[in-house]
Design a protein around this motif. Structure first.
Motif, PDB file in Angstrom:
ATOM      1  N   MET A 134      19.873 -49.678   3.464  1.00 27.94           N
ATOM      2  CA  MET A 134      20.013 -49.391   4.885  1.00 27.94           C
ATOM      3  C   MET A 134      19.348 -48.057   5.176  1.00 27.94           C
ATOM      4  O   MET A 134      19.337 -47.153   4.329  1.00 27.94           O
ATOM      5  CB  MET A 134      21.488 -49.327   5.305  1.00 27.94           C
ATOM      6  CG  MET A 134      22.283 -50.594   5.059  1.00 27.94           C
ATOM      7  SD  MET A 134      23.962 -50.540   5.756  1.00 27.94           S
ATOM      8  CE  MET A 134      23.662 -51.292   7.362  1.00 27.94           C
ATOM      9  N   THR A 135      18.810 -47.910   6.373  1.00 30.14           N
ATOM     10  CA  THR A 135      18.248 -46.634   6.783  1.00 30.14           C
ATOM     11  C   THR A 135      19.396 -45.656   7.086  1.00 30.14           C
ATOM     12  O   THR A 135      20.564 -46.053   7.177  1.00 30.14           O
ATOM     13  CB  THR A 135      17.389 -46.792   8.044  1.00 30.14           C
ATOM     14  OG1 THR A 135      18.242 -47.175   9.138  1.00 30.14           O
ATOM     15  CG2 THR A 135      16.296 -47.829   7.842  1.00 30.14           C
ATOM     16  N   GLU A 136      19.021 -44.388   7.283  1.00 34.75           N
ATOM     17  CA  GLU A 136      20.033 -43.385   7.633  1.00 34.75           C
ATOM     18  C   GLU A 136      20.744 -43.766   8.934  1.00 34.75           C
ATOM     19  O   GLU A 136      21.975 -43.687   9.025  1.00 34.75           O
ATOM     20  CB  GLU A 136      19.369 -42.014   7.782  1.00 34.75           C
ATOM     21  CG  GLU A 136      20.347 -40.905   8.158  1.00 34.75           C
ATOM     22  CD  GLU A 136      19.658 -39.564   8.357  1.00 34.75           C
ATOM     23  OE1 GLU A 136      20.214 -38.721   9.086  1.00 34.75           O
ATOM     24  OE2 GLU A 136      18.560 -39.365   7.787  1.00 34.75           O
ATOM     25  N   ASP A 137      19.984 -44.198   9.928  1.00 35.85           N
ATOM     26  CA  ASP A 137      20.592 -44.582  11.214  1.00 35.85           C
ATOM     27  C   ASP A 137      21.506 -45.792  11.048  1.00 35.85           C
ATOM     28  O   ASP A 137      22.599 -45.844  11.622  1.00 35.85           O
ATOM     29  CB  ASP A 137      19.510 -44.881  12.254  1.00 35.85           C
ATOM     30  CG  ASP A 137      18.869 -43.618  12.813  1.00 35.85           C
ATOM     31  OD1 ASP A 137      19.465 -42.524  12.636  1.00 35.85           O
ATOM     32  OD2 ASP A 137      17.789 -43.717  13.422  1.00 35.85           O
ATOM     33  N   GLU A 138      21.051 -46.787  10.283  1.00 41.31           N
ATOM     34  CA  GLU A 138      21.885 -47.972  10.065  1.00 41.31           C
ATOM     35  C   GLU A 138      23.205 -47.595   9.391  1.00 41.31           C
ATOM     36  O   GLU A 138      24.271 -48.111   9.752  1.00 41.31           O
ATOM     37  CB  GLU A 138      21.145 -48.985   9.186  1.00 41.31           C
ATOM     38  CG  GLU A 138      20.062 -49.784   9.884  1.00 41.31           C
ATOM     39  CD  GLU A 138      19.404 -50.764   8.934  1.00 41.31           C
ATOM     40  OE1 GLU A 138      19.370 -51.966   9.242  1.00 41.31           O
ATOM     41  OE2 GLU A 138      18.923 -50.322   7.868  1.00 41.31           O
ATOM     42  N   THR A 139      23.119 -46.702   8.422  1.00 40.50           N
ATOM     43  CA  THR A 139      24.327 -46.295   7.689  1.00 40.50           C
ATOM     44  C   THR A 139      25.297 -45.565   8.611  1.00 40.50           C
ATOM     45  O   THR A 139      26.517 -45.775   8.546  1.00 40.50           O
ATOM     46  CB  THR A 139      23.955 -45.406   6.491  1.00 40.50           C
ATOM     47  OG1 THR A 139      22.979 -46.078   5.686  1.00 40.50           O
ATOM     48  CG2 THR A 139      25.175 -45.121   5.623  1.00 40.50           C
ATOM     49  N   ILE A 185      15.179 -53.602  10.317  1.00 37.44           N
ATOM     50  CA  ILE A 185      16.217 -52.629  10.665  1.00 37.44           C
ATOM     51  C   ILE A 185      17.112 -53.191  11.761  1.00 37.44           C
ATOM     52  O   ILE A 185      16.625 -53.700  12.779  1.00 37.44           O
ATOM     53  CB  ILE A 185      15.576 -51.300  11.127  1.00 37.44           C
ATOM     54  CG1 ILE A 185      14.773 -50.680   9.966  1.00 37.44           C
ATOM     55  CG2 ILE A 185      16.654 -50.330  11.615  1.00 37.44           C
ATOM     56  CD1 ILE A 185      13.957 -49.469  10.363  1.00 37.44           C
ATOM     57  N   GLU A 194      23.791 -38.902   1.254  1.00 34.94           N
ATOM     58  CA  GLU A 194      24.065 -39.910   2.276  1.00 34.94           C
ATOM     59  C   GLU A 194      25.296 -39.536   3.098  1.00 34.94           C
ATOM     60  O   GLU A 194      25.310 -39.645   4.328  1.00 34.94           O
ATOM     61  CB  GLU A 194      24.275 -41.273   1.603  1.00 34.94           C
ATOM     62  CG  GLU A 194      24.201 -42.437   2.549  1.00 34.94           C
ATOM     63  CD  GLU A 194      22.876 -43.186   2.459  1.00 34.94           C
ATOM     64  OE1 GLU A 194      22.785 -44.254   3.043  1.00 34.94           O
ATOM     65  OE2 GLU A 194      21.944 -42.680   1.819  1.00 34.94           O
ATOM     66  N   SER A 206      24.714 -46.884   0.397  1.00 31.71           N
ATOM     67  CA  SER A 206      25.045 -46.867   1.827  1.00 31.71           C
ATOM     68  C   SER A 206      26.428 -47.454   2.080  1.00 31.71           C
ATOM     69  O   SER A 206      27.170 -46.964   2.937  1.00 31.71           O
ATOM     70  CB  SER A 206      23.994 -47.640   2.629  1.00 31.71           C
ATOM     71  OG  SER A 206      22.767 -46.954   2.626  1.00 31.71           O
ATOM     72  N   LYS A 240      18.132 -58.759   7.922  1.00 29.85           N
ATOM     73  CA  LYS A 240      18.343 -57.781   6.847  1.00 29.85           C
ATOM     74  C   LYS A 240      17.738 -58.292   5.539  1.00 29.85           C
ATOM     75  O   LYS A 240      17.159 -57.514   4.770  1.00 29.85           O
ATOM     76  CB  LYS A 240      19.840 -57.493   6.689  1.00 29.85           C
ATOM     77  CG  LYS A 240      20.188 -56.507   5.569  1.00 29.85           C
ATOM     78  CD  LYS A 240      19.326 -55.264   5.534  1.00 29.85           C
ATOM     79  CE  LYS A 240      19.476 -54.363   6.748  1.00 29.85           C
ATOM     80  NZ  LYS A 240      18.594 -53.156   6.622  1.00 29.85           N
TER      81      LYS A 240
END
Length: 454
Positions: A61-66, A26, A231, A189, A21
């Motif tokens: 963080m990306t959308e998927d990570e969040t 990711i 978000e 996030s 990170k």
């Protein structure tokens, strides 16, 4: 990164995930799940989790990570099962503000329109109590009940509020405590996942968010409020919950009253068709989307008419009384607000200058209520439900020198005297006319963002 131990079992190392990170890479769903689970269960030390949170703070963080982080925290404890409740359950969450008593009026309005309101609420730590504290202005009211009774109440009268379980998203509680002491609180996030993990664990089918913006809100800048709202909407819809967000103004207190029983009185006045126009407007807007998501209306316009009718025919007011009685409370103050807790000292605060109100330090008004005894400075503090402030003048109003700008309710002369100066200092004035701020600024859905002025 994954490794095989001597027994051929896959395992991960926290130091590798911190580095990953830190370098802007990711993380996978499994890696995030490992971090949340092992930290919650004590296998990852605070110093490593602090390093990870700081890496997230700077790298994002990306959308998927969040979404993965949110779901891992939501699944770290109890997931509330609301399947025994008939209909589509729509939850409403506010990011918090001064004088925000929306739930007290909104819940009965929505329930009166046939939408089940099954809400978990907590107590407040700050300028006023939380929703449960405010409801205890009704003598005997209690949120202590079995899950079966909670479901029964919602099915029979369409509304019930229960205390928030300690087992709800325990990972978030532990991670937030660490963020609070490592300067990593204000990262979009992390904020969004913290809020949404509890909302998803609470079991609602759909979620309406009220994101506050202004000097009395966590997000003071409009761009930051929009980013947070976007978000959270993405998280909610990504988790399969129909989610929308409304961004509303908090550059001055919502409504006129700040203080527990005073806010209850204002909510009752709203249900009676009186009271502050801004509070009524916010309830109608939030409620319209709750009815729409619950499929009790085909358009927000149709939903709004139904909500307005619930005020006009007093069904929402009667629903509040029914709700209070079902949870052991004395509902007589619903029809006679003089029965609510009242302070022994009621003092008018006079303006020292003439002019248009051009600004209010909203957080300072909250601190006035706290100084009077209306909130908690620590978890052990005892709230005085009767104290607080009722504003007579708000932004855009003309005020003559010597005219009342607020009425203070207190029980301690020294506290009232000290709070009076703080309240006067929270106001600023202009010789020129000042435009009243618009209350509702933006609405975000899965289809995008829409500007609105109400």
């Amino acid at each position: 990164m994954k490794y095989l131990n001597k027994k051929g079992v896959l395992f991960m190392r926290m130091i590798d995930l911190i580095q990953k990170k830190r370098d802007g890479e990711i993380l996978s769903k499994e890696e995030i799940g490992f971090i949340v689970t092992d930290y919650t269960e004590g296998r990852i030390p605070d110093y490593q989790m602090s390093a990870f949170l700081m890496a997230v703070y700077f790298r994002g963080m990306t959308e998927d990570e969040t979404i993965h982080l949110t779901m891992a925290m939501a699944n770290s404890g109890e997931i509330v099962d609301l399947s025994g409740i008939d209909g589509i359950k729509v939850d409403k969450h506010s990011t918090g503000g001064v004088g925000d008593k929306t739930s007290l009026a909104l819940g009965p309005m929505v329930a009166a329109c046939g939408v089940p309101v099954a809400k978990m609420s907590g107590r407040g730590l700050g300028h006023t109590g939380g929703t449960i504290d405010k409801l205890e202005s009704f003598r005997g009211f209690s949120t202590e009940m079995s899950p079966a009774q909670f479901v029964k109440n919602v099915n029979e009268i369409k509304i019930s509020i229960i205390g928030q379980s300690k087992d709800l998203a325990p990972a978030d509680k532990k991670i937030y405590a660490l963020r609070d002491v490592t300067a990593t609180v204000d990262q979009i996030s992390l904020i969004a996942s913290s809020i949404m993990s509890k909302k998803l664990a609470a079991g609602a089918d759909a979620i309406v968010l009220d994101v506050k913006v202004g000097n009395g809100a966590f997000m003071e800048k409009e761009d930051d409020a929009i980013a947070l709202a976007r978000e959270m909407v993405e998280i909610g819809n990504g988790a399969g919950r129909n989610t929308i967000a409304i961004i509303s103004d908090m550059n001055q207190p919502l409504g006129r009253a700040v203080g527990n029983a005073l806010e209850v009185r204002e909510a009752i006045e709203t249900l009676a068709g009186e009271g502050d126009k801004e509070l009524r407007e916010l309830c109608l807007t939030l409620g319209s989307y709750m009815l729409l998501l619950a499929r009790k209306a085909d358009t927000t316009e149709e939903a709004r008419v139904k909500l307005e009718n619930s005020i006009r025919d007093k069904s929402a007011l009667r629903k509040l009384a029914q709700f209070i009685e079902a949870q052991g409370g004395d509902s007589s103050p619903v029809f006679d607000t003089a029965r609510l807790p009242s302070a022994s000292i009621i003092q008018e605060i006079k303006s020292e200058v003439s002019g248009y109100v051009c600004g209010i330090k909203t957080s300072e008004i909250g601190l006035v209520s706290l100084a009077l005894g209306g909130g908690r400075e620590t978890k052990e503090s005892v709230i005085d439900l009767s104290v607080g402030v009722v504003l007579s003048k708000k932004i855009g109003d003309w005020t003559e020198s010597g005219e009342t700008i607020a009425v203070m309710h207190g029980n301690d002369p020294d506290k009232v005297s000290q709070a009076a100066r703080k309240l006067l200092d929270a106001y600023s004035f202009s010789d020129l006319p000042v435009e009243k701020p618009s209350l509702i600024k933006w609405i975000l859905t899965k289809d995008g963002i829409h500007e609105i002025s109400r």
